[in-house]
Design an enzyme around this catalytic site. Structure first.
Site, mmCIF file in Angstrom:
data_model
loop_
_atom_site.group_PDB
_atom_site.id
_atom_site.type_symbol
_atom_site.label_atom_id
_atom_site.label_comp_id
_atom_site.label_asym_id
_atom_site.label_seq_id
_atom_site.Cartn_x
_atom_site.Cartn_y
_atom_site.Cartn_z
ATOM 1 N N GLY A 154 0.857 -1.191 0.000
ATOM 2 C CA GLY A 154 0.000 0.000 0.000
ATOM 3 C C GLY A 154 0.888 1.234 0.000
ATOM 4 O O GLY A 154 2.029 1.189 -0.466
ATOM 5 N N THR A 234 6.827 -2.053 11.237
ATOM 6 C CA THR A 234 6.359 -0.720 11.642
ATOM 7 C C THR A 234 4.840 -0.630 11.472
ATOM 8 O O THR A 234 4.289 0.469 11.445
ATOM 9 C CB THR A 234 7.025 0.394 10.790
ATOM 10 O OG1 THR A 234 6.811 0.071 9.401
ATOM 11 C CG2 THR A 234 8.500 0.530 11.072
ATOM 12 N N ARG A 236 1.631 -3.133 12.740
ATOM 13 C CA ARG A 236 0.990 -3.402 14.025
ATOM 14 C C ARG A 236 1.631 -4.668 14.590
ATOM 15 O O ARG A 236 1.900 -5.628 13.860
ATOM 16 C CB ARG A 236 -0.511 -3.626 13.852
ATOM 17 C CG ARG A 236 -1.305 -2.349 13.598
ATOM 18 C CD ARG A 236 -1.341 -1.422 14.828
ATOM 19 N NE ARG A 236 -2.127 -0.228 14.586
ATOM 20 C CZ ARG A 236 -1.641 0.919 14.097
ATOM 21 N NH1 ARG A 236 -0.351 1.032 13.801
ATOM 22 N NH2 ARG A 236 -2.436 1.956 13.933
ATOM 23 N N GLU A 265 0.986 -3.553 23.219
ATOM 24 C CA GLU A 265 1.543 -2.243 23.596
ATOM 25 C C GLU A 265 0.781 -1.661 24.785
ATOM 26 O O GLU A 265 -0.435 -1.824 24.851
ATOM 27 C CB GLU A 265 1.445 -1.288 22.404
ATOM 28 C CG GLU A 265 2.414 -1.661 21.320
ATOM 29 C CD GLU A 265 2.360 -0.719 20.111
ATOM 30 O OE1 GLU A 265 1.819 0.388 20.218
ATOM 31 O OE2 GLU A 265 2.881 -1.113 19.064
ATOM 32 N N HIS A 283 6.769 2.719 19.053
ATOM 33 C CA HIS A 283 5.704 3.098 18.108
ATOM 34 C C HIS A 283 5.831 4.573 17.678
ATOM 35 O O HIS A 283 4.930 5.382 17.932
ATOM 36 C CB HIS A 283 4.320 2.814 18.692
ATOM 37 C CG HIS A 283 3.278 2.605 17.627
ATOM 38 N ND1 HIS A 283 2.207 1.769 17.759
ATOM 39 C CD2 HIS A 283 3.151 3.145 16.386
ATOM 40 C CE1 HIS A 283 1.453 1.801 16.665
ATOM 41 N NE2 HIS A 283 2.021 2.643 15.813
ATOM 42 N N ILE A 284 6.937 4.867 17.028
ATOM 43 C CA ILE A 284 7.197 6.257 16.615
ATOM 44 C C ILE A 284 7.198 6.414 15.091
ATOM 45 O O ILE A 284 7.763 7.368 14.559
ATOM 46 C CB ILE A 284 8.531 6.799 17.203
ATOM 47 C CG1 ILE A 284 9.719 5.890 16.830
ATOM 48 C CG2 ILE A 284 8.423 6.983 18.709
ATOM 49 C CD1 ILE A 284 11.085 6.519 17.086
ATOM 50 N N GLY A 285 6.542 5.468 14.398
ATOM 51 C CA GLY A 285 6.542 5.512 12.930
ATOM 52 C C GLY A 285 6.177 6.878 12.360
ATOM 53 O O GLY A 285 6.836 7.389 11.460
#
Ligand code: DGY
Length: 325
Positions: A154, A234, A236, A265, A283-285
């Site tokens: 995607g 990156t 889930r 998380e 989780h800093i994507g």
């Protein structure tokens, strides 16, 4: 009309809501709200602006009698019971596009960090262990000529693959659809998942979390990977069976992993935290100044549109909503 915002988001988004004449109630906390807090928050709200950490369950949705929109400050929306929202005629929106490059860049950062052992090397140097150049000190993997396998082509998967230009890699991808951009621009080849797993040197996951992708990568899939493979996630956490990954890393079945997301998380298993060949980020994507501001603008505009009877951008339950209402 009232908007319940579950956490302080960049001011630029809050300003859009206030300038539209909406009453904005921001829950001032750094922690995710409990289900009860959400139920209370949406009770008399016309719109909910929530985060990926906020579990918007059917109970929450049912208690929002005046709720017309749930605007998720994220591209992934597995935190929301979208079917329940649709049944109640509530529009659900997300924030795609604006965080594509930020997330793909973080995936590359993790890939480099694991391949060239950057975090381990940094720790080594800081601890005063560097006693001089050595021929076998902290050896890692080069990218040139290697195969990068992209799971999910995607927006973010495509950006990840396009950013390989210059590294002279072979790109293969697993996706439901052909991705012409990838095929034309980087000569990428669409392959079956098992083929991707067995022939990639680096594997990067970019699928949303759905019933279909839950534990898409489990023991069997990891066993297909090369012992030198590096896995990057990156998307889930629950796309990977975390227990199976930990076992595989312990047994040396793959070379390493770069993980920005985790199955439960904010819990990060101690086993992962202890491994030198695993680089972990919290989780800093999408955590760039620009992306987070644009996400705030997008999430706020969707609310202003809906509360002014306009169709917003990026409705995730468009088909169900249009059918039902
Ligand atoms: C998202 O928006 O879904 C990302 O996971 C945020 O980093």
């Amino acid at each position: 009309m009232k908007v319940f915002v579950t956490r302080p988001i960049p001011e630029v988004g809050l300003r859009i809501l206030k300038e539209a004449g909406l009453e904005v109630v921001v829950r001032e906390s750094d922690l995710p709200p409990s289900e009860e807090e959400l139920i209370e928050g949406v009770r008399d709200a016309n719109a909910l602006l929530c985060l990926l950490t906020d579990k918007v369950t059917e109970r929450v949705i049912e208690s929002g009698k005046k709720l017309r929109i749930i605007s998720n400050y994220a591209v992934g929306y597995d935190n929301i019971d979208v079917e329940a929202a649709s049944r109640h005629g509530i529009i659900v929106t997300n924030t795609p596009g604006v965080l594509t490059d930020a997330t793909a860049e973080l995936a590359w950062a993790l890939l480099f960090a694991v391949a060239r052992r950057i975090v381990e090397a940094d720790r080594f140097a800081r601890m005063g262990k560097f006693k001089g150049w050595h021929p076998t000190l902290l050896l890692g993997f080069e990218l040139k000529g290697k195969t990068l396998g992209i799971i999910g082509a995607g927006r973010i998967g495509t950006a990840m693959a396009l950013k390989s230009m210059g590294f002279e890699m072979r790109i293969i991808y697993f996706s439901r659809h052909h991705n012409e951009t990838l095929e034309k621009k980087v000569g990428a080849q669409k392959v079956a998942l098992d083929e991707l797993l067995s022939s990639s040197d680096f594997i990067s996951i970019h699928v949303p979390l759905t019933d279909e992708t839950y534990h898409l990568i489990g023991k069997r899939e990891i066993e297909l990977m090369k012992p030198t493979a590096i896995l990057i996630n990156t998307s889930r956490g629950a796309v990977i069976d975390e227990k199976a990954l930990i076992e595989a890393l312990k047994e040396g079945k793959i070379a390493g992993a770069g993980l920005d997301v985790f199955e439960n998380e904010p819990h990060i298993p101690e086993a992962l935290r202890k491994m030198d060949n695993v680089v972990i980020t919290p989780h800093i994507g999408s955590a760039t100044y620009r992306a987070r501001e644009e996400m705030a603008v997008m999430a706020a505009r969707a609310i202003v549109d809906v509360l002014n009877n306009r169709i917003p951008q990026h409705i995730v339950n468009e088909k169900d909503i249009l059918e039902c209402c």
